[in-house]
Motif scaffolding. Structure first.
Motif, PDB file in Angstrom:
ATOM      1  N   ALA A   9      -6.052  17.770 -15.505  1.00  0.00           N
ATOM      2  CA  ALA A   9      -6.285  16.554 -14.658  1.00  0.00           C
ATOM      3  C   ALA A   9      -6.637  15.505 -14.449  1.00  0.00           C
ATOM      4  O   ALA A   9      -5.867  14.040 -14.204  1.00  0.00           O
ATOM      5  N   VAL A  10      -7.864  15.365 -15.163  1.00  0.00           N
ATOM      6  CA  VAL A  10      -8.696  13.663 -15.500  1.00  0.00           C
ATOM      7  C   VAL A  10      -8.006  13.326 -15.927  1.00  0.00           C
ATOM      8  O   VAL A  10      -8.136  11.755 -15.654  1.00  0.00           O
ATOM      9  N   VAL A  11      -7.429  13.481 -17.296  1.00  0.00           N
ATOM     10  CA  VAL A  11      -6.707  12.961 -18.315  1.00  0.00           C
ATOM     11  C   VAL A  11      -5.559  12.575 -17.597  1.00  0.00           C
ATOM     12  O   VAL A  11      -5.180  11.143 -17.513  1.00  0.00           O
ATOM     13  N   VAL A  12      -4.573  12.975 -16.999  1.00  0.00           N
ATOM     14  CA  VAL A  12      -3.190  12.615 -16.032  1.00  0.00           C
ATOM     15  C   VAL A  12      -3.859  11.321 -15.081  1.00  0.00           C
ATOM     16  O   VAL A  12      -3.214  10.493 -15.440  1.00  0.00           O
ATOM     17  N   MET A  13      -4.834  12.008 -13.912  1.00  0.00           N
ATOM     18  CA  MET A  13      -5.224  10.632 -13.174  1.00  0.00           C
ATOM     19  C   MET A  13      -5.622   9.568 -13.950  1.00  0.00           C
ATOM     20  O   MET A  13      -5.792   8.659 -13.351  1.00  0.00           O
ATOM     21  N   THR A  14      -6.381   9.647 -14.564  1.00  0.00           N
ATOM     22  CA  THR A  14      -7.018   8.354 -15.725  1.00  0.00           C
ATOM     23  C   THR A  14      -5.805   7.873 -15.586  1.00  0.00           C
ATOM     24  O   THR A  14      -5.729   6.431 -15.977  1.00  0.00           O
ATOM     25  N   LEU A  15      -5.114   7.821 -16.668  1.00  0.00           N
ATOM     26  CA  LEU A  15      -4.275   8.036 -17.576  1.00  0.00           C
ATOM     27  C   LEU A  15      -2.698   6.579 -16.758  1.00  0.00           C
ATOM     28  O   LEU A  15      -2.304   5.930 -16.585  1.00  0.00           O
ATOM     29  N   PHE A  16      -2.303   7.595 -15.431  1.00  0.00           N
ATOM     30  CA  PHE A  16      -0.951   7.809 -14.435  1.00  0.00           C
ATOM     31  C   PHE A  16      -2.061   7.494 -12.993  1.00  0.00           C
ATOM     32  O   PHE A  16      -0.553   5.998 -12.551  1.00  0.00           O
ATOM     33  N   ALA A  17      -2.568   7.080 -12.542  1.00  0.00           N
ATOM     34  CA  ALA A  17      -2.943   6.817 -10.915  1.00  0.00           C
ATOM     35  C   ALA A  17      -3.814   6.032 -11.224  1.00  0.00           C
ATOM     36  O   ALA A  17      -3.758   5.395 -10.565  1.00  0.00           O
ATOM     37  N   ILE A  18      -5.378   6.139 -11.728  1.00  0.00           N
ATOM     38  CA  ILE A  18      -6.148   5.219 -11.164  1.00  0.00           C
ATOM     39  C   ILE A  18      -6.275   3.946 -12.257  1.00  0.00           C
ATOM     40  O   ILE A  18      -6.529   2.767 -11.271  1.00  0.00           O
ATOM     41  N   ARG A  19      -5.853   4.317 -13.007  1.00  0.00           N
ATOM     42  CA  ARG A  19      -5.343   2.699 -13.956  1.00  0.00           C
ATOM     43  C   ARG A  19      -4.626   2.113 -12.864  1.00  0.00           C
ATOM     44  O   ARG A  19      -4.544   0.719 -13.143  1.00  0.00           O
ATOM     45  N   ASN A  20      -3.552   2.716 -12.522  1.00  0.00           N
ATOM     46  CA  ASN A  20      -2.094   1.776 -11.244  1.00  0.00           C
ATOM     47  C   ASN A  20      -3.042   1.483 -10.275  1.00  0.00           C
ATOM     48  O   ASN A  20      -2.817   0.065  -9.620  1.00  0.00           O
ATOM     49  N   GLU A  21      -3.696   2.189  -9.737  1.00  0.00           N
ATOM     50  CA  GLU A  21      -4.398   1.658  -8.509  1.00  0.00           C
ATOM     51  C   GLU A  21      -5.777   1.198  -8.925  1.00  0.00           C
ATOM     52  O   GLU A  21      -5.973  -0.018  -7.832  1.00  0.00           O
ATOM     53  N   GLU A  22      -6.336   0.838 -10.329  1.00  0.00           N
ATOM     54  CA  GLU A  22      -7.804  -0.248 -10.093  1.00  0.00           C
ATOM     55  C   GLU A  22      -6.486  -1.386 -10.170  1.00  0.00           C
ATOM     56  O   GLU A  22      -7.329  -2.404  -9.960  1.00  0.00           O
ATOM     57  N   ARG A  23      -5.752  -1.868 -11.007  1.00  0.00           N
ATOM     58  CA  ARG A  23      -4.967  -3.166 -11.388  1.00  0.00           C
ATOM     59  C   ARG A  23      -4.897  -3.261 -10.326  1.00  0.00           C
ATOM     60  O   ARG A  23      -4.292  -4.650 -10.081  1.00  0.00           O
ATOM     61  N   HIS A  24      -4.084  -2.157  -9.085  1.00  0.00           N
ATOM     62  CA  HIS A  24      -4.078  -2.889  -7.581  1.00  0.00           C
ATOM     63  C   HIS A  24      -5.265  -3.375  -6.962  1.00  0.00           C
ATOM     64  O   HIS A  24      -5.290  -4.866  -6.385  1.00  0.00           O
ATOM     65  N   LEU A  25      -6.296  -2.837  -7.389  1.00  0.00           N
ATOM     66  CA  LEU A  25      -7.236  -3.387  -6.159  1.00  0.00           C
ATOM     67  C   LEU A  25      -8.170  -4.505  -7.021  1.00  0.00           C
ATOM     68  O   LEU A  25      -8.266  -5.780  -6.329  1.00  0.00           O
ATOM     69  N   LEU A  26      -7.900  -4.633  -8.318  1.00  0.00           N
ATOM     70  CA  LEU A  26      -7.832  -5.760  -9.236  1.00  0.00           C
ATOM     71  C   LEU A  26      -7.351  -7.221  -8.593  1.00  0.00           C
ATOM     72  O   LEU A  26      -7.578  -8.482  -8.654  1.00  0.00           O
ATOM     73  N   SER A  27      -6.419  -6.975  -8.502  1.00  0.00           N
ATOM     74  CA  SER A  27      -5.266  -7.532  -7.828  1.00  0.00           C
ATOM     75  C   SER A  27      -5.495  -8.487  -6.762  1.00  0.00           C
ATOM     76  O   SER A  27      -5.140  -9.783  -5.693  1.00  0.00           O
ATOM     77  N   ARG A  28      -5.920  -7.378  -5.596  1.00  0.00           N
ATOM     78  CA  ARG A  28      -6.422  -8.192  -4.307  1.00  0.00           C
ATOM     79  C   ARG A  28      -7.803  -8.411  -4.083  1.00  0.00           C
ATOM     80  O   ARG A  28      -7.765  -9.044  -3.582  1.00  0.00           O
ATOM     81  N   PHE A  29      -8.653  -8.022  -5.640  1.00  0.00           N
ATOM     82  CA  PHE A  29      -9.967  -8.440  -4.568  1.00  0.00           C
ATOM     83  C   PHE A  29     -10.277  -8.607  -5.610  1.00  0.00           C
ATOM     84  O   PHE A  29     -11.789  -9.902  -6.018  1.00  0.00           O
ATOM     85  N   GLY A  30     -10.013  -8.872  -6.978  1.00  0.00           N
ATOM     86  CA  GLY A  30     -10.329 -10.548  -8.336  1.00  0.00           C
ATOM     87  C   GLY A  30     -11.410 -10.054  -8.486  1.00  0.00           C
ATOM     88  O   GLY A  30     -12.232  -8.789  -8.912  1.00  0.00           O
ATOM     89  N   PHE A  31     -12.870 -11.407  -8.180  1.00  0.00           N
ATOM     90  CA  PHE A  31     -13.699 -10.787  -9.059  1.00  0.00           C
ATOM     91  C   PHE A  31     -14.730  -9.856  -8.821  1.00  0.00           C
ATOM     92  O   PHE A  31     -15.644  -9.278  -9.192  1.00  0.00           O
ATOM     93  N   GLU A  32     -14.519  -9.621  -6.496  1.00  0.00           N
ATOM     94  CA  GLU A  32     -15.321  -8.761  -6.407  1.00  0.00           C
ATOM     95  C   GLU A  32     -15.039  -7.311  -7.066  1.00  0.00           C
ATOM     96  O   GLU A  32     -16.323  -6.596  -6.991  1.00  0.00           O
ATOM     97  N   PHE A  33     -14.417  -6.827  -7.340  1.00  0.00           N
ATOM     98  CA  PHE A  33     -13.717  -5.507  -8.099  1.00  0.00           C
ATOM     99  C   PHE A  33     -14.018  -5.617  -9.355  1.00  0.00           C
ATOM    100  O   PHE A  33     -14.591  -4.630  -9.532  1.00  0.00           O
ATOM    101  N   GLU A  34     -13.913  -6.828 -10.373  1.00  0.00           N
ATOM    102  CA  GLU A  34     -15.083  -7.042 -11.544  1.00  0.00           C
ATOM    103  C   GLU A  34     -16.813  -6.612 -11.128  1.00  0.00           C
ATOM    104  O   GLU A  34     -16.340  -5.333 -12.406  1.00  0.00           O
ATOM    105  N   ARG A  35     -17.108  -7.277 -10.552  1.00  0.00           N
ATOM    106  CA  ARG A  35     -18.087  -6.891 -10.142  1.00  0.00           C
ATOM    107  C   ARG A  35     -18.741  -5.549  -9.910  1.00  0.00           C
ATOM    108  O   ARG A  35     -19.310  -4.657 -10.267  1.00  0.00           O
ATOM    109  N   TYR A  36     -18.024  -5.024  -8.573  1.00  0.00           N
ATOM    110  CA  TYR A  36     -17.708  -3.807  -8.819  1.00  0.00           C
ATOM    111  C   TYR A  36     -17.574  -2.530  -9.977  1.00  0.00           C
ATOM    112  O   TYR A  36     -18.198  -1.243  -9.678  1.00  0.00           O
TER     113      TYR A  36
END
Length: 157
Positions: free
Chosen positions: A122-149
């Protein structure tokens, strides 16, 4: 508008991934049981119960923090702000971490090793298919602030 900015996740919906992992652990234990030395009968049950309570507390704390910040709790909704307080100070994915801890706790309580194996899956599936997409979403919305986080907070532990 960037597609990741508009919608973080359409599939897989995380509770379904973990629910499927729990069902698979139960089915596999029935079809292909893995023998376990029982040892002290109460210790695994108590430790597993404590892990499940910790998981529930972590999940509730994370949801409460998201609601207090007036941002999306459901992973298929767009984030309105970057939350870096509460349990998000320690891990970028406290809800998923809680689900994983609950699976491990169930494995200890039932002495079913398949729960540990399915938790890893479940951790592998979540990391590959959910978390990476969520992180791309947060990066596109919050940019440098998300990178620093991300530089200061780990993904899981």
């Amino acid at each position: 508008m960037n597609a990741y900015r508009a919608k973080p996740l359409s599939f897989p919906w995380p509770p379904l991934v973990y629910g499927a992992a729990v069902l698979m652990a139960l089915v596999l234990a029935r079809l292909y049981p893995i023998p376990v030395a029982h040892g002290d009968g109460w210790t695994p049950w108590l430790v597993g119960g404590a892990m499940i309570l910790a998981a529930i507390s972590l999940d509730l704390w994370a949801v409460k923090t998201l609601l207090e910040r007036h941002t999306a709790v459901l992973p298929h909704r767009c984030a309105t702000c970057l939350v870096t307080c509460g349990p998000f100070r320690f891990t970028r994915n406290p809800i998923y971490l809680g689900y994983t801890l609950a699976m491990i706790g169930l494995g200890l309580m039932t002495l079913n090793p398949w729960f540990f194996i399915m938790a890893i899956g479940a951790v592998v599936v979540m990391t590959l298919f959910a978390i990476r997409n969520e992180e791309r979403h947060l990066l596109s919305r919050f940019g440098f602030e998300f990178e620093r986080y991300c530089r200061h907070t780990t993904r899981w532990l």
